[in-house]
Structure formats: C-alpha cells, structure tokens
Design an enzyme around this catalytic site. Structure first.
Site, PDB file in Angstrom:
ATOM      1  CE  LYS A  15      -4.385  -1.813   1.139  1.00  0.00           C
ATOM      2  NZ  LYS A  15      -5.751  -1.639   1.542  1.00  0.00           N
ATOM      3  CE  LYS A  69      -6.883  -7.716  -1.004  1.00  0.00           C
ATOM      4  NZ  LYS A  69      -7.340  -7.641   0.335  1.00  0.00           N
ATOM      5  CE  LYS A 106     -14.166  -3.905   1.589  1.00  0.00           C
ATOM      6  NZ  LYS A 106     -13.014  -3.602   2.433  1.00  0.00           N
TER       7      LYS A 106
HETATM    8  P1  ATP Z   1      -9.270  -2.875   0.477  1.00  0.00           P
HETATM    9  O1  ATP Z   1      -9.318  -3.174  -0.979  1.00  0.00           O
HETATM   10  O2  ATP Z   1      -9.918  -1.573   0.844  1.00  0.00           O
HETATM   11  O3  ATP Z   1      -7.916  -3.055   1.075  1.00  0.00           O
HETATM   12  P2  ATP Z   1     -10.337  -5.459   0.931  1.00  0.00           P
HETATM   13  O4  ATP Z   1     -11.263  -5.733  -0.210  1.00  0.00           O
HETATM   14  O5  ATP Z   1      -9.022  -6.118   0.942  1.00  0.00           O
HETATM   15  O6  ATP Z   1     -10.194  -3.909   1.159  1.00  0.00           O
HETATM   16  P3  ATP Z   1     -10.859  -5.799   3.755  1.00  0.00           P
HETATM   17  O7  ATP Z   1     -11.870  -5.009   4.460  1.00  0.00           O
HETATM   18  O8  ATP Z   1      -9.453  -5.378   3.932  1.00  0.00           O
HETATM   19  O9  ATP Z   1     -11.170  -5.860   2.204  1.00  0.00           O
HETATM   20  O10 ATP Z   1     -11.024  -7.329   4.108  1.00  0.00           O
HETATM   21  C1  ATP Z   1     -12.101  -7.907   4.776  1.00  0.00           C
HETATM   22  C2  ATP Z   1     -11.952  -9.400   4.756  1.00  0.00           C
HETATM   23  O11 ATP Z   1     -12.084  -9.909   3.434  1.00  0.00           O
HETATM   24  C3  ATP Z   1     -10.575  -9.883   5.238  1.00  0.00           C
HETATM   25  O12 ATP Z   1     -10.748 -11.024   6.038  1.00  0.00           O
HETATM   26  C4  ATP Z   1      -9.851 -10.243   3.979  1.00  0.00           C
HETATM   27  O13 ATP Z   1      -8.891 -11.248   4.186  1.00  0.00           O
HETATM   28  C5  ATP Z   1     -10.984 -10.738   3.112  1.00  0.00           C
HETATM   29  N1  ATP Z   1     -10.686 -10.553   1.701  1.00  0.00           N
HETATM   30  C6  ATP Z   1     -10.467  -9.381   1.074  1.00  0.00           C
HETATM   31  N2  ATP Z   1     -10.246  -9.565  -0.229  1.00  0.00           N
HETATM   32  C7  ATP Z   1     -10.307 -10.907  -0.440  1.00  0.00           C
HETATM   33  C8  ATP Z   1     -10.161 -11.735  -1.600  1.00  0.00           C
HETATM   34  N3  ATP Z   1      -9.901 -11.217  -2.773  1.00  0.00           N
HETATM   35  N4  ATP Z   1     -10.294 -13.071  -1.438  1.00  0.00           N
HETATM   36  C9  ATP Z   1     -10.565 -13.615  -0.240  1.00  0.00           C
HETATM   37  N5  ATP Z   1     -10.718 -12.890   0.890  1.00  0.00           N
HETATM   38  C10 ATP Z   1     -10.591 -11.550   0.801  1.00  0.00           C
END
Ligand code: ATP
Ligand code: LTN
Length: 328
Positions: A113, A196, A199
C-alpha cells in the site's frame, strides 16, 4: 465455555465477492452453539486512506446492513462499529509500545500500500494498522479469527504481540488462531488474476460487488481474463480459469476436482456463464435482504447500539486488566 470469534471488515468500498467468499460467508457459518462472535465494521482502519466523511458514515451503516443480510444474527453475535468502542484505540496504544518498527516494516500489506506513494505521503496509521487490528482481536480474548489469506501475516503479528505482552506482564491475552478457508481464501481480480480482488480497485470490472445487479455480474464474468489454451483445468499457470473454478467450488460447496468435472468438455464461454449464474443465485437472497434492512434504518441503529454496549462491556474488562498490568 464458548469459543470467541472475532473479525472485521473495512467500509472502504462496496463489499466484493472476495470479501464474501474469503471471510463474511464464514462469519455467518461460524455462528453456532459452541461459539460467540464479535463482528465489527472497521471504520478506524478505513481512514488509513483518506475518506469522505459523509460517505464513510453512510458506508459503515450500509456495511452493517449487508452483514445482517449475509446472515449475521444479532441475537447470537455482537455486530458493531469499531470507532464506537473507544477501548480498541486505547488498547492499540499500549500494544504499539510493545511492537517493533522492524516487525511493522515487514508487513506485505504495508509494503504494497505504501509502494505507490512517496515517503512523505505515507501516514503513520498505515504503518501501525496491524497493531490496531491486534487490539481488535485481543481485546475480546478471541480464539478464532476468520479472514482471507491476505490477513494471515497480520494475524501472526497479533499472536506475537499477545505472547510478548503476556511474557512481559503476566497472562492477559488469549493467543488467537486464524480461521482461513481451504478453498477461496484468496479470490483474484477478474481483470488481473495475479492481483487479489479488492473493493478499492479503481477498475470496477476487476471485482464483483455483492450488490451488483445480475446483468452486471454476468457482464463482468464474460469479460474475465482467462488464457488462450481453451482447457478448463486448475493449474498455477492458468490463474484466471483457476480463479473461476475456485469461485464456483466455494459457492457450490464442492471440491476443486468436482468443479473441474462439472465443466468437462465445455469451453471458456460456458464456464463463465455457469460461474456467473452460480454467483447470481448465491447473492440474490442477500441482495433482497439487504434492501429490506436498508428500508428499516431504525432497526439497524438498534442492532448497532446493542452491539456497541455489548462490545464495550467485554472490551473494558480486558482493558482494565491491561491497565492494571502496565501500571496505569
Ligand atoms: P481494500 O481493498 O480496501 O484493502 P479489501 O477488499 O481487501 O479492502 P478488507 O476489508 O481489507 O477488504 O477485508 C475484509 C476481509 O475480506 C478480510 O478477512 C480479507 O482477508 C478478506 N478478503 C479481502 N479480499 C479478499 C479476496 N480477494 N479473497 C478472499 N478474501 C478476501
Ligand atoms: N485489516 C482487516 C480488517 C480488520 C480485521 C480486524 C480482520 C480490521 N480489524 C480484526 C480481522 C480481525 C482487513 O481485512 N484488511
């Protein structure tokens, strides 16, 4: 003695299929007679990236509604907003003073990040993010933390901090275990299967949002990046196709081998349509429930207020013990 489960999700965008498959689906499944669950909307983590205040408040509320729609039952679990329980921030400071700069510098999420920013634009919150996450976890004496695999390193740090604190001051914290799904722990972007699904991806075609309309979901899957081999197989050099198989397998509760069999003799066009249909079917009841919850904001506020009180009571207990040990 019930096992304590805790997890959190940032209201930093629309929840994605990755969040659902990797984490939230398990949050709901982990609710049982043997567990007690705490689930939080991690708005304090979200502000490590600049957020619009009005939007952040709205998204925190909507994330809570979506968690209810995804099956979090407020009679069995405590659902709350992280910033409304100030004990998390209080514990985070005490833990910061027991965490090394070196440890935090090794966190891959921090490295990723901060990579795109110049040094002066990297805020200290982005660096200490995993300490606040450790506080979220340790303050409830959690046994299990259901997360996607990207959070594994943060969890290991939380364990290290707990052990270090216990050794220095005497037993205060339970040492938590990660709870990571065998299949689906890392759903990849539909546009770049080496990244990955996230969002906060600026390209909305890379992720499927839980609230995407069926035709949008279908379109996004039809555009998903695959390869030129035209063979449906789960292999390391076929990330795009393997990702589609993973999504299908988790949603249908099948093994990868069973998923591959279901597509025998089919082409990529069919694969994409069948996976999209499975996703649409899985998300449809959540989407309906979400709209019903949002139409009743008083109910959501009630749930969150009850959650805040329950969380605060549990959190204060641990914080008192910590303050006692530290000498406050
Ligand atoms: P950002 O993109 O804002 O960093 P994020 O999509 O990674 O956010 P988080 O709020 O950080 O989402 O994660 C919430 C949960 O979802 C965590 O347990 C994380 O491990 C899981 N998660 C996020 N993205 C994935 C993915 N692509 N596959 C599986 N699990 C995920
Ligand atoms: N940092 C997590 C979200 C999160 C979390 C937590 C997960 C905040 N607090 C506590 C598990 C336990 C992420 O997924 N990026």
């Amino acid at each position: 003695m019930k096992k304590i489960v805790l997890s959190g999700i940032q209201p930093s965008g629309s929840l994605t299929l990755g969040n659902y498959v990797g984490a939230v689906r398990n949050w709901s499944l982990l609710q049982s007679d043997e567990t007690y669950c705490y689930y939080c909307v991690a708005d304090m983590h979200a502000i490590t990236v600049r957020q619009d205040p009005v939007e952040l408040r709205r998204r925190s509320f909507e994330t809570a509604a979506l968690l209810l729609a995804a099956g979090i039952d407020p009679n069995r679990s405590t659902l709350f907003i992280q910033s409304q329980v100030p004990q998390h921030a209080q514990l985070a400071w005490a833990l910061c003073c027991n965490t090394y700069m070196g440890e935090l510098s090794r966190m891959t999420q921090f490295k990723d990040k901060s990579a795109s920013k110049s040094d002066e634009n990297i805020n200290a919150g982005l660096f200490t993010y995993p300490v606040l996450m450790a506080a979220d976890i340790l303050i409830y004496q959690s046994d299990y933390v259901p997360v996607g695999v990207d959070q594994k390193q943060h969890l290991e740090l939380a364990r290290d901090i707990a052990v270090r604190f216990n050794n220095a001051f005497g037993e205060v914290f339970k040492v938590p275990e990660p709870y990571i799904p065998r299949v689906g722990a890392k759903i990849m972007s539909l546009q770049n299967p080496e990244k990955k699904m996230s969002k906060s991806d600026p390209n909305p075609n890379g992720f499927v949002a839980i609230m995407d309309e069926p035709d949008v979901i279908m379109k996004k899957f039809k555009r998903a990046v695959t390869d030129s081999e035209s063979l449906i197989a789960y292999r390391e050099d076929k990330l795009g196709v393997s990702n589609l198989l993973t999504i299908y397998a988790t949603i249908k509760e099948k093994s990868i081998d069973e998923a591959v069999k279901d597509f025998e003799g089919m082409g990529y066009g069919n694969l994409k349509v069948v996976v999209a249909e499975a996703v649409i079917e899985e998300l449809s009841p959540i989407q309906t429930a979400y709209k019903q919850y949002l139409a009743n904001p008083d109910y959501i506020n009630e749930v969150l207020e009850k959650g805040r009180k329950q969380a605060e009571t549990a959190a204060q207990k641990t914080l008192n013990a910590v303050y006692e040990k530290i000498g406050f």
